[in-house]
Write a protein that holds these residues in place. Structure first.
Motif, PDB file in Angstrom:
ATOM      1  N   GLY A 147       0.766  -1.345  -0.069  1.00 54.76           N
ATOM      2  CA  GLY A 147       0.259  -0.294  -0.419  1.00 54.76           C
ATOM      3  C   GLY A 147       0.851   1.334  -0.104  1.00 54.76           C
ATOM      4  N   PRO A 148      -0.137   2.462   0.283  1.00 58.81           N
ATOM      5  CA  PRO A 148       1.070   3.115  -0.152  1.00 58.81           C
ATOM      6  C   PRO A 148       2.227   3.500   1.236  1.00 58.81           C
ATOM      7  N   ASN A 149       2.270   3.338   2.379  1.00 58.73           N
ATOM      8  CA  ASN A 149       2.553   2.736   3.178  1.00 58.73           C
ATOM      9  C   ASN A 149       4.033   1.985   3.534  1.00 58.73           C
ATOM     10  N   PHE A 150       4.001   1.307   1.765  1.00 58.65           N
ATOM     11  CA  PHE A 150       5.061   0.451   1.823  1.00 58.65           C
ATOM     12  C   PHE A 150       6.547   0.721   2.022  1.00 58.65           C
ATOM     13  N   ARG A 151       7.643   0.344   2.970  1.00 60.07           N
ATOM     14  CA  ARG A 151       9.111   0.600   3.012  1.00 60.07           C
ATOM     15  C   ARG A 151       9.544  -0.595   3.153  1.00 60.07           C
ATOM     16  N   PHE A 152      10.863  -0.655   1.769  1.00 62.76           N
ATOM     17  CA  PHE A 152      11.240  -1.507   2.153  1.00 62.76           C
ATOM     18  C   PHE A 152      13.437  -0.758   0.962  1.00 62.76           C
ATOM     19  N   GLU A 153      13.519  -1.604   1.678  1.00 62.04           N
ATOM     20  CA  GLU A 153      15.118  -0.994   1.187  1.00 62.04           C
ATOM     21  C   GLU A 153      15.281  -1.621  -0.156  1.00 62.04           C
ATOM     22  N   GLY A 154      15.656  -1.601  -1.195  1.00 62.82           N
ATOM     23  CA  GLY A 154      16.112  -2.363  -2.389  1.00 62.82           C
ATOM     24  C   GLY A 154      15.213  -2.839  -3.479  1.00 62.82           C
ATOM     25  N   ASP A 155      14.774  -3.853  -3.497  1.00 64.79           N
ATOM     26  CA  ASP A 155      13.581  -3.749  -4.992  1.00 64.79           C
ATOM     27  C   ASP A 155      11.683  -3.463  -4.355  1.00 64.79           C
ATOM     28  N   ALA A 156      11.622  -2.116  -4.498  1.00 62.58           N
ATOM     29  CA  ALA A 156      10.455  -1.851  -3.734  1.00 62.58           C
ATOM     30  C   ALA A 156       9.194  -2.454  -3.642  1.00 62.58           C
ATOM     31  N   ILE A 157       8.882  -2.821  -5.657  1.00 63.01           N
ATOM     32  CA  ILE A 157       8.295  -2.802  -6.097  1.00 63.01           C
ATOM     33  C   ILE A 157       7.876  -3.929  -6.141  1.00 63.01           C
ATOM     34  N   HIS A 158       9.323  -5.670  -6.743  1.00 60.54           N
ATOM     35  CA  HIS A 158       8.722  -6.596  -5.988  1.00 60.54           C
ATOM     36  C   HIS A 158       8.777  -7.100  -4.884  1.00 60.54           C
ATOM     37  N   ALA A 159       9.370  -7.005  -4.195  1.00 65.60           N
ATOM     38  CA  ALA A 159       9.078  -7.147  -2.403  1.00 65.60           C
ATOM     39  C   ALA A 159       7.335  -6.830  -2.302  1.00 65.60           C
ATOM     40  N   GLN A 160       6.966  -6.181  -2.662  1.00 56.32           N
ATOM     41  CA  GLN A 160       5.808  -5.741  -2.307  1.00 56.32           C
ATOM     42  C   GLN A 160       4.796  -6.491  -2.987  1.00 56.32           C
ATOM     43  N   LEU A 161       5.088  -6.796  -3.754  1.00 55.84           N
ATOM     44  CA  LEU A 161       4.366  -8.199  -4.678  1.00 55.84           C
ATOM     45  C   LEU A 161       4.591  -9.945  -3.406  1.00 55.84           C
ATOM     46  N   PHE A 162       5.555  -9.579  -3.052  1.00 56.22           N
ATOM     47  CA  PHE A 162       5.874 -11.107  -2.321  1.00 56.22           C
ATOM     48  C   PHE A 162       4.789 -10.343  -0.632  1.00 56.22           C
ATOM     49  N   PHE A 163       5.050  -9.799  -0.265  1.00 59.50           N
ATOM     50  CA  PHE A 163       4.101  -8.967   0.926  1.00 59.50           C
ATOM     51  C   PHE A 163       3.054  -9.101   0.243  1.00 59.50           C
ATOM     52  N   SER A 164       2.079  -8.728  -0.463  1.00 60.44           N
ATOM     53  CA  SER A 164       1.225  -9.048  -1.925  1.00 60.44           C
ATOM     54  C   SER A 164       0.865 -10.278  -1.109  1.00 60.44           C
ATOM     55  N   LEU A 165       1.003 -11.339  -1.778  1.00 56.74           N
ATOM     56  CA  LEU A 165       0.827 -12.831  -1.672  1.00 56.74           C
ATOM     57  C   LEU A 165       1.177 -13.249  -0.081  1.00 56.74           C
ATOM     58  N   TYR A 166       2.292 -13.036   0.459  1.00 59.16           N
ATOM     59  CA  TYR A 166       2.356 -13.588   1.724  1.00 59.16           C
ATOM     60  C   TYR A 166       1.344 -13.404   2.710  1.00 59.16           C
ATOM     61  N   PHE A 167       0.213 -11.795   2.267  1.00 53.37           N
ATOM     62  CA  PHE A 167      -0.718 -11.714   3.592  1.00 53.37           C
ATOM     63  C   PHE A 167      -2.097 -12.584   2.343  1.00 53.37           C
ATOM     64  N   VAL A 168      -2.203 -12.328   1.247  1.00 52.87           N
ATOM     65  CA  VAL A 168      -2.804 -13.621   0.967  1.00 52.87           C
ATOM     66  C   VAL A 168      -3.241 -14.679   1.348  1.00 52.87           C
ATOM     67  N   MET A 169      -2.425 -15.252   0.915  1.00 53.25           N
ATOM     68  CA  MET A 169      -2.063 -16.880   1.180  1.00 53.25           C
ATOM     69  C   MET A 169      -2.666 -16.750   2.692  1.00 53.25           C
ATOM     70  N   THR A 170      -1.544 -16.712   3.373  1.00 54.68           N
ATOM     71  CA  THR A 170      -1.571 -16.541   5.427  1.00 54.68           C
ATOM     72  C   THR A 170      -2.900 -16.321   5.680  1.00 54.68           C
ATOM     73  N   GLY A 171      -3.509 -14.876   5.269  1.00 54.28           N
ATOM     74  CA  GLY A 171      -4.495 -14.993   5.810  1.00 54.28           C
ATOM     75  C   GLY A 171      -5.780 -15.685   5.233  1.00 54.28           C
ATOM     76  N   LEU A 172      -5.644 -16.465   4.188  1.00 49.98           N
ATOM     77  CA  LEU A 172      -6.992 -17.113   3.622  1.00 49.98           C
ATOM     78  C   LEU A 172      -7.076 -18.945   4.162  1.00 49.98           C
ATOM     79  N   HIS A 173      -5.511 -18.844   4.581  1.00 54.70           N
ATOM     80  CA  HIS A 173      -5.297 -20.128   5.528  1.00 54.70           C
ATOM     81  C   HIS A 173      -5.412 -19.770   7.030  1.00 54.70           C
ATOM     82  N   ALA A 174      -5.278 -18.508   7.949  1.00 54.05           N
ATOM     83  CA  ALA A 174      -6.565 -17.856   8.513  1.00 54.05           C
ATOM     84  C   ALA A 174      -6.930 -18.444   8.913  1.00 54.05           C
TER      85      ALA A 174
END
Lengths: 221, 531
Positions: free
Chosen positions: A133-160
């Motif tokens: 989202g707008p407050n995403f902070r990441f040193e390095g390849d932020a755009i693609h790291a954000q994609l990782f975290f998108s998938l992280y939250f969707v997958m673990t969220g659905l699991h939860a």
């Protein structure tokens, strides 16, 4: 054929010939449902696989931000809950009402511990600015790291979400078990709910290495 | 209804209150609930189609604005595919007949069956609500990134509606699979099952293996719209083509969800009206499974022009051609069944002839589209529109109508007017061809789909098509009159008005609540017309 057997009419539904047929139908139904669940999660696993292959560095970097201790703890907690679930099924088959209730409650408690740890992890991620989202902070390849975290939250969220549903089912089972509904002759709901619970565990067994562990060996932290 | 004249109590007379219908667990009553809902959605989808055809009567986009037009064809597609074509035969005829045909008292999970009707209806009403409050302009395929990032319409709401409906499909498929595995009557071995049941078994496999994938895909689109996740957004590193892969992994097999049950109906009807056992029964049974399996391997032919590598395209092209084999097995075996049969031309059989004709045209043009070079030429033209209408509408609706007529006396215990039924069958066939055949031509000439205006040289074909749509509408309207009329004034139907084989004809019309007065035992092969 009907009328001569001694099956309790309260648990044998009218359209089945006997309890054996009724149990087999329920078990097969749950297995088929779990197949649909595999494919449901499969879409997410496919997306994860595609992007992991497209952006390997960014995904490795991002996965290093996950807390391996908390994730590992949760894995142990879930495997423990699978054990207690199996014990609950066994107790139901033995017709042991007290152990049934005990193990069902233990399963629920472990499930809630898992969700508690998960919420701690989520709150860390919020604090560290790792929520897409707008407050995403990441040193390095932020755009693609954000994609990782998108998938992280969707997958673990659905699991939860599946865990929460599972705990709800356990709560209902516990009430019925307490009232002595499940006997050594009729324990189908406990059996098929057990299958569901083990499935949810297995999904996590795949999520944990994919999200937390891959590329862990060259980790800087 | 006149109970005094009813010789026995049946599922229709078993309670008259609204509650006895809305809380029923009887698969037959649930089938009728579906019949009611499915018909309502069909009328709605047809209404949208009518406006679309009117708009296309003239080259200028003068009836509706381009924006409204986008919403119209999207809702036509969404309603017709998700709320009519996919559930029609399985949920109405399958629900009613699968348990009876295998000699079971009900489906394995009656409460789940009722739940799936509620999910279907609720999902449909939810989608309608999204339509009334703004509509969707993405097309029924919801292609990203337009649907996920740019469209200003109710994409998320419609996705929720379809998602809910998806659960209905999954539960229906699950119920059929378990029922067919575990509830068959004594003597009803796998190879004594009617081909209708085989077709529903194959369809159910697609339901349970395909639907979850589109469910998660649509969930991702919804999440992307609300949370801006970037899974399908190139700006954020995502890949819109991934959506197409996941979408067509379900949506191509979904075509077989529509056509397989239709083929099952056709097999029953061909045997009954030719008075012969189905030629090559095992081949027809296994071809259903083969179509279901191949159906999952061909999604890439929707992406020949979407950055697919030439080698993947070749593989998907080859696999798409392979579907023709089991499809042809069925058509040849129906022809061989009719050969030297004593064929009678009652309305259901007229629908079979119509079905085979339309399915052949749709199937053969499918081969055009599986060939990469031709596909690139006609991608997103009316050629494709005509092709999938021939397969899906010509296939599914013709056999839905044929099956409805064939089993109508069984379902309601009343006979309808045969003359008008034959007139309607012919009218639908003529109207259908007049509507969609010109679209092959205009598409081949280059008219793109989804445009609300077009160059004047295409007008002749569009006039023909709209005229055909009018004839088609008349054809579809006719059964509403003579079928409803039969309910009140029709003659009482005997148990087996067609002299057909199968367990459903051995019970009374309409069947008793638990399907059979005495539990059936099966002792003979299917379609034993010879003796």
């Amino acid at each position: 054929m009907s009328g001569t057997h001694s099956d309790e009419p309260s648990v044998l539904q009218h359209h089945f010939d006997n309890l054996g047929q009724q149990f087999e139908a329920s078990a097969l139904g749950m297995w088929v449902f779990l197949v649909t669940e595999v494919l449901f999660f499969g879409g997410l696993f496919t997306a994860y696989m595609v992007y992991r292959m497209t952006y390997p560095e960014a995904f490795a970097e991002a996965s290093h931000q996950l807390n391996i201790v908390l994730g590992g703890t949760n894995t142990a907690v879930l495997i423990g809950s699978s054990l207690t679930m199996a014990m609950a099924v066994y107790a139901a088959q033995q017709g042991d009402r007290h152990k049934q209730v005990l193990f069902l409650v233990l399963t629920m408690v472990l499930g809630m511990v898992f969700l508690g740890v998960k919420s701690v992890e989520y709150s860390h991620k919020f604090a560290e600015g790792l929520v897409p989202g707008p407050n995403f902070r990441f040193e390095g390849d932020a755009i693609h790291a954000q994609l990782f975290f998108s998938l992280y939250f969707v997958m673990t969220g659905l699991h939860a979400l599946h865990m929460i549903v599972g705990i709800g089912i356990m709560a209902v089972l516990t009430v019925f078990a307490w009232r002595g509904r499940y006997t050594s002759r009729y324990h189908t709901p406990v059996d098929v709910s057990g299958l569901y619970w083990h499935f949810v565990d297995i999904v996590w067994i795949f999520l944990f290495p994919l999200l937390y562990l891959i590329d862990r060996h060259g980790a800087v932290r | 209804m006149d109970t005094a004249a009813t010789p026995h109590s049946n599922y229709l007379t078993d309670g008259y209150s609204l509650k006895s219908w809305l809380l029923t667990r009887d698969h037959k009553r649930i089938g009728l609930l579906y019949l009611f809902s499915v018909t309502a959605f069909f009328l709605l989808g047809a209404f949208f189609a009518g406006i679309i055809r009117l708009e296309l009567l003239t080259p200028a986009g003068d009836l509706v604005s381009s924006d409204i037009y986008n919403r119209l064809f999207t809702m036509h597609g969404v309603v017709m595919i998700f709320f009519f074509l996919i559930p029609s035969i399985p949920s109405v005829l399958g629900n009613f007949l699968v348990p009876i045909m295998i000699g079971a008292k009900d489906l394995a999970f009656p409460r789940l069956n009722l739940l799936s009707w509620y999910l279907y209806t609720f999902g449909g009403l939810f989608t309608l609500w999204a339509l009334v409050t703004g509509g969707v302009d993405t097309g029924w395929t919801f292609y990203t990134p337009y649907s996920s990032s740019f469209s200003n319409s109710n994409v998320a709401l419609v996705i929720v509606g379809i998602f809910i409906n998806g659960f209905s499909s999954i539960l229906t498929g699950l119920n059929f699979i378990v029922t067919i595995h575990k509830m068959r009557a004594p003597g009803m071995t796998w190879f004594r099952m009617p081909l209708f049941v085989w077709a529903h078994y194959a369809t159910s496999l697609i339901f349970v293996l395909g639907t979850p994938v589109i469910a998660i895909t649509l969930l991702m689109v919804g999440a992307e719209r609300v949370l801006h996740l970037g899974i399908f957004d190139p700006k954020l590193g995502g890949d819109p083509v991934l959506f197409q892969h996941l979408f067509w992994f379900y949506s191509h097999p979904a075509v077989y969800i529509m056509i397989l049950p239709a083929m099952g109906v056709a097999s029953e009807l061909v045997a009954a009206f030719s008075r012969k056992a189905i030629f090559g029964y095992e081949f027809v049974a296994f071809s259903s499974l083969a179509i279901a399996v191949f159906g999952f391997l061909v999604w890439g032919h929707h992406m020949f022009v979407s950055s697919e590598s030439v080698y993947s395209a070749m593989a998907f092209s080859l696999l798409s051609f392979l579907v023709a084999i089991p499809s042809a097995v069925k058509v040849f075996n129906w022809s061989a069944t009719m050969y030297k049969g004593s064929i009678s031309f009652e309305a259901p059989m007229l629908y079979v002839f119509g079905f085979i004709g339309l399915f052949m045209i749709g199937g053969l043009t499918g081969l055009f589209l599986a060939a990469i070079a031709v596909d690139v030429h006609v991608t997103d033209t009316y050629f494709v529109v005509a092709h999938f209408h021939y397969i899906m509408v010509g296939g599914a609706i013709m056999m839905y109508m044929g099956g409805l007529h064939f089993w109508w006396p069984k379902i309601f215990g009343k006979l309808y007017n045969e003359f008008w039924a034959q007139v309607a069958a012919v009218t639908i066939f003529v109207g259908f061809n007049l509507t969609f055949f010109p679209q092959f031509i205009v598409g081949y000439l280059g008219m793109p789909r989804r445009y609300h205006a077009y160059p004047p040289e295409f007008q002749l074909w569009n006039i023909l098509s709209t005229a055909g749509a009018t004839v088609l509408a008349v054809g579809y309207a006719m059964p509403a009159f003579y079928l409803l009329h039969s309910l009140f004034k029709g003659k009482r139907a005997p148990s087996n008005p067609w002299g057909a084989k199968g367990l459903e004809w051995e019970t009374t019309s309409p069947p008793p609540t638990h399907n059979f007065e005495t539990p059936p035992v099966v002792t003979e092969p299917p379609y034993n017309y010879a003796k």
